[in-house]
Write a protein that holds these residues in place. Structure first.
Motif, mmCIF file in Angstrom:
data_model
loop_
_atom_site.group_PDB
_atom_site.id
_atom_site.type_symbol
_atom_site.label_atom_id
_atom_site.label_comp_id
_atom_site.label_asym_id
_atom_site.label_seq_id
_atom_site.Cartn_x
_atom_site.Cartn_y
_atom_site.Cartn_z
ATOM 1 N N TYR A 32 55.728 41.177 -2.626
ATOM 2 C CA TYR A 32 55.844 41.993 -1.415
ATOM 3 C C TYR A 32 55.855 41.085 -0.183
ATOM 4 C CZ TYR A 32 54.429 45.279 2.257
ATOM 5 O OH TYR A 32 54.355 46.021 3.403
ATOM 6 N N ARG A 65 62.361 43.632 1.702
ATOM 7 C CA ARG A 65 61.141 42.862 1.974
ATOM 8 C C ARG A 65 59.892 43.599 1.500
ATOM 9 N NH1 ARG A 65 57.932 42.970 6.480
ATOM 10 N NH2 ARG A 65 59.488 44.208 7.605
ATOM 11 N N ASP A 66 59.886 44.927 1.621
ATOM 12 C CA ASP A 66 58.704 45.689 1.232
ATOM 13 C C ASP A 66 58.746 46.141 -0.226
ATOM 14 O OD1 ASP A 66 60.795 47.387 1.723
ATOM 15 O OD2 ASP A 66 59.664 48.849 2.879
ATOM 16 N N SER A 67 59.698 45.629 -0.991
ATOM 17 C CA SER A 67 59.768 45.907 -2.426
ATOM 18 C C SER A 67 59.478 44.627 -3.201
ATOM 19 C CB SER A 67 61.144 46.457 -2.809
ATOM 20 O OG SER A 67 61.393 47.680 -2.141
ATOM 21 N N GLU A 68 59.144 44.798 -4.470
ATOM 22 C CA GLU A 68 58.766 43.670 -5.320
ATOM 23 C C GLU A 68 59.626 43.667 -6.576
ATOM 24 O OE1 GLU A 68 54.318 43.569 -5.740
ATOM 25 O OE2 GLU A 68 54.468 45.442 -4.606
ATOM 26 N N ARG A 141 48.570 44.114 -5.321
ATOM 27 C CA ARG A 141 49.478 43.802 -4.224
ATOM 28 C C ARG A 141 48.698 43.341 -3.005
ATOM 29 N NH1 ARG A 141 53.470 47.781 -0.964
ATOM 30 N NH2 ARG A 141 51.751 47.659 0.513
ATOM 31 N N LEU A 181 55.033 52.317 -3.435
ATOM 32 C CA LEU A 181 55.175 50.967 -3.987
ATOM 33 C C LEU A 181 56.388 50.975 -4.900
ATOM 34 C CD1 LEU A 181 52.285 48.790 -5.417
ATOM 35 C CD2 LEU A 181 54.443 48.968 -6.634
ATOM 36 N N SER A 197 53.336 38.382 -10.133
ATOM 37 C CA SER A 197 53.944 38.331 -8.811
ATOM 38 C C SER A 197 54.045 36.886 -8.324
ATOM 39 C CB SER A 197 53.110 39.154 -7.827
ATOM 40 O OG SER A 197 53.700 39.157 -6.550
#
Length: 217
Positions: A32, A65-68, A141, A181, A197
């Motif tokens: 993230y 950007r806000d996803s993984e 996260r 999320l 991650s």
């Protein structure tokens, strides 16, 4: 800490004087907050803050950007069309935590195609596969997801075969279950199973091409 890979430079074939390119392929579990490009922008870090790879390696596609989740990295330009072109319908699977208990009506909407607006224009997606997930156990996260008190959450697995801007998030919002999320779990036959991650795994390029070819059949 960035994860180093040695620069694999071009080599000359013995006795022929011909430069032979050695292509590289990586699977990255993007955390993230990171951009899907190597260059940072303002306070938003790029992939160069995560890993060392040859300078000609780039991301196949993007992830918000806000996803993984999964990013495929390569320096083989022949993969651009095979992975990214819409007509090839490469499946992309996402795990998504949503606000509320994802309903049967929402599942039916995903299965039929969801309509939402992009820049004032109505867009309808192709039918998507979706199912509820139980007992999801992922990495923590940073920063943690913000939940609203007294509102339950649930997890779904959604598979799409196109790549509209922020598509899964827009689909979830359109059916009344905002995404909290979002993790891209797989692209075609490649997934992040076993990668935490920020982890990156180099896959031998021949093995990558073989798996992709079997998937395309």
């Amino acid at each position: 800490m960035r994860k180093p890979f040695r620069d694999n430079r071009d080599r000359r074939s013995r006795g022929k004087g011909v430069t032979t390119r050695h292509y590289k392929t990586y699977l990255l579990n993007k955390p993230y907050g990171y951009l899907s490009q190597f260059t940072s922008e303002g306070n938003h870090p790029g992939l160069k803050e995560l890993l060392y790879v040859p300078k000609d390696v780039y991301s196949l596609g993007r992830l918000d950007r806000d996803s993984e989740g999964l990013l495929l990295l390569t320096n083989d330009p022949s993969l651009n069309q095979r992975i990214l072109h819409p007509r090839n319908h490469i499946a992309k699977t996402y795990w998504c935590q949503v606000e509320g208990e994802f309903s049967d009506d929402a599942i039916r909407s995903f299965n039929l195609g969801v309509t939402f607006s992009i820049k004032g224009k109505a867009v309808t997606t192709l039918p998507a596969q979706v199912k509820r997930l139980d007992n999801v156990n992922l990495w923590e996260r940073n920063p943690p997801v913000r939940f609203r008190a007294n509102i339950p959450t649930s997890w779904i697995e959604a598979t799409i075969r196109e790549g509209k801007n922020r598509q899964v998030r827009r689909m979830c919002a359109a059916v009344g279950f905002p995404a909290l999320l979002l993790v891209r779990w797989s692209i075609g036959p490649f997934d992040i199973d076993g990668l935490q991650s920020g982890d990156v795994m180099e896959m031998p390029h021949g093995e990558f091409l073989q798996k992709l070819s079997k998937y395309e059949i």
